[in-house]
Write an enzyme that holds these catalytic residues in place. Structure first.
Site, mmCIF file in Angstrom:
data_model
loop_
_atom_site.group_PDB
_atom_site.id
_atom_site.type_symbol
_atom_site.label_atom_id
_atom_site.label_comp_id
_atom_site.label_asym_id
_atom_site.label_seq_id
_atom_site.Cartn_x
_atom_site.Cartn_y
_atom_site.Cartn_z
ATOM 1 N N ASN A 9 6.769 -8.051 11.562
ATOM 2 C CA ASN A 9 6.436 -7.858 12.972
ATOM 3 C C ASN A 9 5.512 -9.009 13.366
ATOM 4 O O ASN A 9 4.333 -8.995 13.038
ATOM 5 C CB ASN A 9 5.740 -6.507 13.154
ATOM 6 C CG ASN A 9 5.217 -6.319 14.561
ATOM 7 O OD1 ASN A 9 5.571 -7.060 15.477
ATOM 8 N ND2 ASN A 9 4.359 -5.324 14.740
ATOM 9 N N TRP A 10 6.084 -9.986 14.039
ATOM 10 C CA TRP A 10 5.286 -11.184 14.353
ATOM 11 C C TRP A 10 4.331 -10.972 15.524
ATOM 12 O O TRP A 10 3.515 -11.829 15.815
ATOM 13 C CB TRP A 10 6.228 -12.362 14.650
ATOM 14 C CG TRP A 10 6.834 -12.960 13.421
ATOM 15 C CD1 TRP A 10 6.599 -12.610 12.119
ATOM 16 C CD2 TRP A 10 7.782 -14.042 13.386
ATOM 17 N NE1 TRP A 10 7.349 -13.394 11.273
ATOM 18 C CE2 TRP A 10 8.082 -14.284 12.023
ATOM 19 C CE3 TRP A 10 8.407 -14.812 14.359
ATOM 20 C CZ2 TRP A 10 8.973 -15.278 11.627
ATOM 21 C CZ3 TRP A 10 9.306 -15.802 13.960
ATOM 22 C CH2 TRP A 10 9.577 -16.025 12.605
ATOM 23 N N LYS A 11 4.492 -9.878 16.240
ATOM 24 C CA LYS A 11 3.635 -9.616 17.408
ATOM 25 C C LYS A 11 3.701 -10.818 18.361
ATOM 26 O O LYS A 11 4.741 -11.441 18.466
ATOM 27 C CB LYS A 11 2.207 -9.284 16.951
ATOM 28 C CG LYS A 11 2.212 -8.207 15.861
ATOM 29 C CD LYS A 11 0.867 -7.664 15.548
ATOM 30 C CE LYS A 11 1.007 -6.608 14.456
ATOM 31 N NZ LYS A 11 -0.223 -5.917 14.158
ATOM 32 N N HIS A 95 4.902 1.145 18.556
ATOM 33 C CA HIS A 95 3.825 0.520 17.784
ATOM 34 C C HIS A 95 2.469 0.913 18.384
ATOM 35 O O HIS A 95 2.339 1.030 19.600
ATOM 36 C CB HIS A 95 3.999 -1.003 17.785
ATOM 37 C CG HIS A 95 3.099 -1.674 16.806
ATOM 38 N ND1 HIS A 95 1.771 -1.908 17.076
ATOM 39 C CD2 HIS A 95 3.320 -2.107 15.543
ATOM 40 C CE1 HIS A 95 1.214 -2.474 16.019
ATOM 41 N NE2 HIS A 95 2.139 -2.614 15.078
ATOM 42 N N GLU A 97 -0.097 -0.702 18.954
ATOM 43 C CA GLU A 97 -0.612 -1.640 19.972
ATOM 44 C C GLU A 97 0.039 -1.373 21.324
ATOM 45 O O GLU A 97 -0.596 -1.534 22.362
ATOM 46 C CB GLU A 97 -0.392 -3.088 19.503
ATOM 47 C CG GLU A 97 -1.377 -3.455 18.404
ATOM 48 C CD GLU A 97 -0.861 -4.476 17.403
ATOM 49 O OE1 GLU A 97 0.133 -5.169 17.687
ATOM 50 O OE2 GLU A 97 -1.469 -4.579 16.314
ATOM 51 N N GLU A 164 1.906 3.794 10.075
ATOM 52 C CA GLU A 164 0.925 2.724 10.212
ATOM 53 C C GLU A 164 -0.418 3.299 10.659
ATOM 54 O O GLU A 164 -0.651 3.462 11.867
ATOM 55 C CB GLU A 164 1.401 1.699 11.250
ATOM 56 C CG GLU A 164 2.682 1.005 10.871
ATOM 57 C CD GLU A 164 2.771 -0.377 11.507
ATOM 58 O OE1 GLU A 164 3.023 -1.331 10.761
ATOM 59 O OE2 GLU A 164 2.560 -0.512 12.720
ATOM 60 N N GLY A 170 -4.209 -4.896 10.743
ATOM 61 C CA GLY A 170 -4.921 -6.142 11.024
ATOM 62 C C GLY A 170 -6.380 -6.132 10.592
ATOM 63 O O GLY A 170 -7.152 -7.002 10.979
ATOM 64 N N SER A 208 -2.048 -4.010 6.951
ATOM 65 C CA SER A 208 -2.640 -4.941 5.988
ATOM 66 C C SER A 208 -1.865 -5.033 4.665
ATOM 67 O O SER A 208 -2.467 -5.106 3.586
ATOM 68 C CB SER A 208 -4.113 -4.597 5.737
ATOM 69 O OG SER A 208 -4.856 -4.695 6.942
ATOM 70 N N GLY A 229 2.587 -7.311 9.423
ATOM 71 C CA GLY A 229 2.158 -8.132 10.552
ATOM 72 C C GLY A 229 1.638 -9.482 10.077
ATOM 73 O O GLY A 229 2.408 -10.403 9.796
ATOM 74 N N GLY A 230 0.319 -9.598 9.944
ATOM 75 C CA GLY A 230 -0.335 -10.875 9.628
ATOM 76 C C GLY A 230 0.293 -11.626 8.456
ATOM 77 O O GLY A 230 0.528 -12.834 8.542
HETATM 78 P P1 PGA Z 1 -0.817 -6.018 9.792
HETATM 79 O O1 PGA Z 1 0.064 -5.364 10.977
HETATM 80 O O2 PGA Z 1 0.099 -6.210 8.618
HETATM 81 O O3 PGA Z 1 -1.318 -7.327 10.355
HETATM 82 O O4 PGA Z 1 -1.912 -5.063 9.494
HETATM 83 C C1 PGA Z 1 1.042 -4.416 10.705
HETATM 84 C C2 PGA Z 1 1.673 -3.931 11.971
HETATM 85 O O5 PGA Z 1 0.949 -3.774 12.970
HETATM 86 O O6 PGA Z 1 2.887 -3.688 12.034
#
Ligand code: PGA
Length: 249
Positions: A9-11, A95, A97, A164, A170, A208, A229-230
């Site tokens: 998930n590159w956001k 998600h 966010e 999640e 993050g 994470s 994500g990251g």
């Molecule tokens: P993260 O994000 O790996 O940066 O914690 C995961 C996500 O929000 O899907």
């Protein structure tokens, strides 16, 4: 159970050029990873170029969001047909966010899932509790509410779930493999009780995930993949995660 799924998930990261650079180096790193399904969800603007570069590979393409109407006067929104036109097979819905910054409720998430499935897009539904909810011992209560609200009148075919925990996204604070497994077990139990086809649903962990912790997370019986994500933004780090997940069903 299908193969494990490792999804990026590159956001809101990566231009078209950066997307091209990532895919060219990433593909050669994972071309032997046949026992894992790999998905990349770039921002909308990069879907077209990603689709072209991924053509002929086994790497699947996903979007990070979709609207629940099919077309019309909805400025700024993107429809399922538009995602299909750039060869997306998947879409991430709900998600945290989106829930937090864009006020998405379970009701909206439910409408989005229904429209996506009607158009044959596979869905990764995200759910998870906040730190306060965990500390108040409300994790299962929150998961149950999100599951029943988001999946109201929905069959499970074409749907995977990402657990999640918001406090782990993050933050570098991963859930322990035991915490992840416990939540996944609860989700599986809810699915068994309330939906047909519960065994075919992959439950991914997100929050994470790194090359260092993927193996211990995937060693848990109820962890069927990861939403990253990251650590998915660099080809070598995401490739290490894919390799760390290899072989687990
Ligand atoms: P993260 O994000 O790996 O940066 O914690 C995961 C996500 O929000 O899907």
């Amino acid at each position: 159970m299908p193969k494990p799924l490792i999804a990026a998930n590159w956001k809101m990261n990566k231009t078209i050029e950066e997307t091209g650079d990532f895919i060219s180096s990433f593909f050669s790193m994972v071309k032997d990873a046949a026992d894992v399904d790999i998905l990349i969800a770039p921002p909308f603007t990069s879907l077209s170029v990603a689709s072209r570069l991924l053509k002929g590979t086994d790497i699947e393409l996903g979007a990070q969001n979709v609207f629940y109407e099919e077309k019309g006067a909805f400025t700024g929104e993107v429809s399922p047909a538009m995602l299909l036109s750039v060869n997306c097979s998947h879409v991430i819905i709900g998600h945290s966010e989106r829930r937090q910054y864009f006020s998405e409720t379970d009701e909206i998430v439910n409408k989005k899932i229904k429209t996506a499935r009607k158009n044959n897009l596979n869905v990764i539904l995200c759910i998870g509790e906040s730190l306060k909810e965990r500390e108040d011992n409300k994790t299962f209560e929150v998961l149950e509410k999100q599951l029943s609200g988001s999946l109201k009148d929905v069959q499970m075919e074409g749907i995977d779930i990402a657990y999640e925990p918001i406090w782990a996204i993050g933050t570098g604070k991963t859930a322990t493999p035991g915490q992840a497994n416990e939540a996944h077990k609860f989700i599986r139990g809810w699915l068994r009780k309330n939906r047909e086809g519960a065994e075919g649903v992959r439950i991914l962990y997100g929050g994470s995930v790194t090359p260092e912790n993927i193996e211990s997370l995937m060693a848990e019986p109820e962890v069927n993949g990861a939403l990253v994500g990251g650590a998915s933004l660099k080809p070598d780090s995401f490739a290490k995660i894919v390799k760390g997940a290899k072989g687990r069903i």
